[in-house]
Design a protein around this motif. Sequence first.
Motif, PDB file in Angstrom:
ATOM      1  N   THR A  97      36.966  35.562  24.776  1.00 33.63           N
ATOM      2  CA  THR A  97      38.126  34.770  25.579  1.00 33.63           C
ATOM      3  C   THR A  97      38.395  35.786  26.970  1.00 33.63           C
ATOM      4  OG1 THR A  97      38.725  33.679  24.396  1.00 33.63           O
ATOM      5  CG2 THR A  97      40.044  33.043  25.974  1.00 33.63           C
TER       6      THR A  97
ATOM      7  N   ARG B 143      37.211  32.380  43.394  1.00 35.57           N
ATOM      8  CA  ARG B 143      35.803  32.234  43.022  1.00 35.57           C
ATOM      9  C   ARG B 143      35.117  34.068  42.832  1.00 35.57           C
ATOM     10  NH1 ARG B 143      36.049  28.493  46.823  1.00 35.57           N
ATOM     11  NH2 ARG B 143      36.624  29.659  49.312  1.00 35.57           N
ATOM     12  N   GLN B 144      35.316  34.704  43.128  1.00 33.31           N
ATOM     13  CA  GLN B 144      34.906  36.011  42.869  1.00 33.31           C
ATOM     14  C   GLN B 144      35.866  36.327  41.763  1.00 33.31           C
ATOM     15  OE1 GLN B 144      36.746  39.419  45.336  1.00 33.31           O
ATOM     16  NE2 GLN B 144      36.218  41.095  44.049  1.00 33.31           N
TER      17      GLN B 144
ATOM     18  N   LEU C 283      36.085  33.971  38.705  1.00 31.15           N
ATOM     19  CA  LEU C 283      35.398  33.426  37.839  1.00 31.15           C
ATOM     20  C   LEU C 283      33.662  33.984  38.325  1.00 31.15           C
ATOM     21  CD1 LEU C 283      36.716  30.346  38.566  1.00 31.15           C
ATOM     22  CD2 LEU C 283      36.804  31.258  36.530  1.00 31.15           C
ATOM     23  N   SER C 284      33.177  34.158  39.095  1.00 27.90           N
ATOM     24  CA  SER C 284      32.177  34.881  39.274  1.00 27.90           C
ATOM     25  C   SER C 284      31.970  36.005  38.408  1.00 27.90           C
ATOM     26  CB  SER C 284      31.882  35.173  40.425  1.00 27.90           C
ATOM     27  OG  SER C 284      30.179  35.470  40.904  1.00 27.90           O
TER      28      SER C 284
ATOM     29  N   LEU D 162      33.795  37.172  35.882  1.00 26.35           N
ATOM     30  CA  LEU D 162      33.598  36.142  34.351  1.00 26.35           C
ATOM     31  C   LEU D 162      32.842  35.525  33.446  1.00 26.35           C
ATOM     32  CD1 LEU D 162      37.751  36.126  34.186  1.00 26.35           C
ATOM     33  CD2 LEU D 162      36.692  38.281  33.426  1.00 26.35           C
ATOM     34  N   ARG D 163      31.714  35.192  34.687  1.00 20.30           N
ATOM     35  CA  ARG D 163      31.111  33.810  33.779  1.00 20.30           C
ATOM     36  C   ARG D 163      30.529  34.406  32.743  1.00 20.30           C
ATOM     37  NH1 ARG D 163      27.885  32.533  38.511  1.00 20.30           N
ATOM     38  NH2 ARG D 163      29.226  31.944  39.794  1.00 20.30           N
ATOM     39  N   ASP D 164      29.293  35.392  33.063  1.00 18.06           N
ATOM     40  CA  ASP D 164      28.506  35.876  31.891  1.00 18.06           C
ATOM     41  C   ASP D 164      28.772  36.973  30.436  1.00 18.06           C
ATOM     42  OD1 ASP D 164      26.748  34.593  33.313  1.00 18.06           O
ATOM     43  OD2 ASP D 164      25.873  36.094  35.352  1.00 18.06           O
ATOM     44  N   LYS D 165      30.412  37.353  31.024  1.00 19.77           N
ATOM     45  CA  LYS D 165      31.027  37.994  29.851  1.00 19.77           C
ATOM     46  C   LYS D 165      31.611  37.364  29.123  1.00 19.77           C
ATOM     47  CE  LYS D 165      31.141  41.645  33.885  1.00 19.77           C
ATOM     48  NZ  LYS D 165      30.662  40.695  34.607  1.00 19.77           N
TER      49      LYS D 165
ATOM     50  N   ASP E  57      32.910  33.290  26.622  1.00 17.55           N
ATOM     51  CA  ASP E  57      32.208  32.255  26.167  1.00 17.55           C
ATOM     52  C   ASP E  57      33.224  31.153  27.094  1.00 17.55           C
ATOM     53  OD1 ASP E  57      29.846  33.158  24.755  1.00 17.55           O
ATOM     54  OD2 ASP E  57      32.090  33.536  23.017  1.00 17.55           O
ATOM     55  N   GLN E  58      35.023  31.708  27.291  1.00 17.95           N
ATOM     56  CA  GLN E  58      35.724  30.627  27.631  1.00 17.95           C
ATOM     57  C   GLN E  58      37.379  31.024  28.171  1.00 17.95           C
ATOM     58  OE1 GLN E  58      37.429  28.626  24.148  1.00 17.95           O
ATOM     59  NE2 GLN E  58      37.722  30.408  23.637  1.00 17.95           N
TER      60      GLN E  58
END
Length: 94
Positions: free
Chosen positions: A3, A82-83, A85-86, A88-91, A93-94
């Motif tokens: 998380t 946006r920056q 979340l971009s 954190l996206r691939d790092k 699971d939630q």
Amino acid sequence: MKTGALIVTTGLSGSCGIAALRAEVGSITAGQRMIAAFQRCGVMLTGLVVGPEDKKAERAFVQDGVIFLRCAATASFDDGVRQGLSFLRDKFDQ
């Protein structure tokens, strides 16, 4: 399950942006209290989206294991989200 959390201060007024995170709440700052609460809930990493010149934020939160993400001076709150979340996206699971 990994998380992550995101705190965005860009595009906000001083009263609810990074200045608010540096405000003292008891013996620690509001930001440190927030980060500690995330960590107690199992958050592995907190990203802090700040403006390009906010060195005070780095000094205030560097020991708390925060990743600093810098936005352009003209970035809005939505741009910061946006920056973050971009990032954190691939790092996580939630």
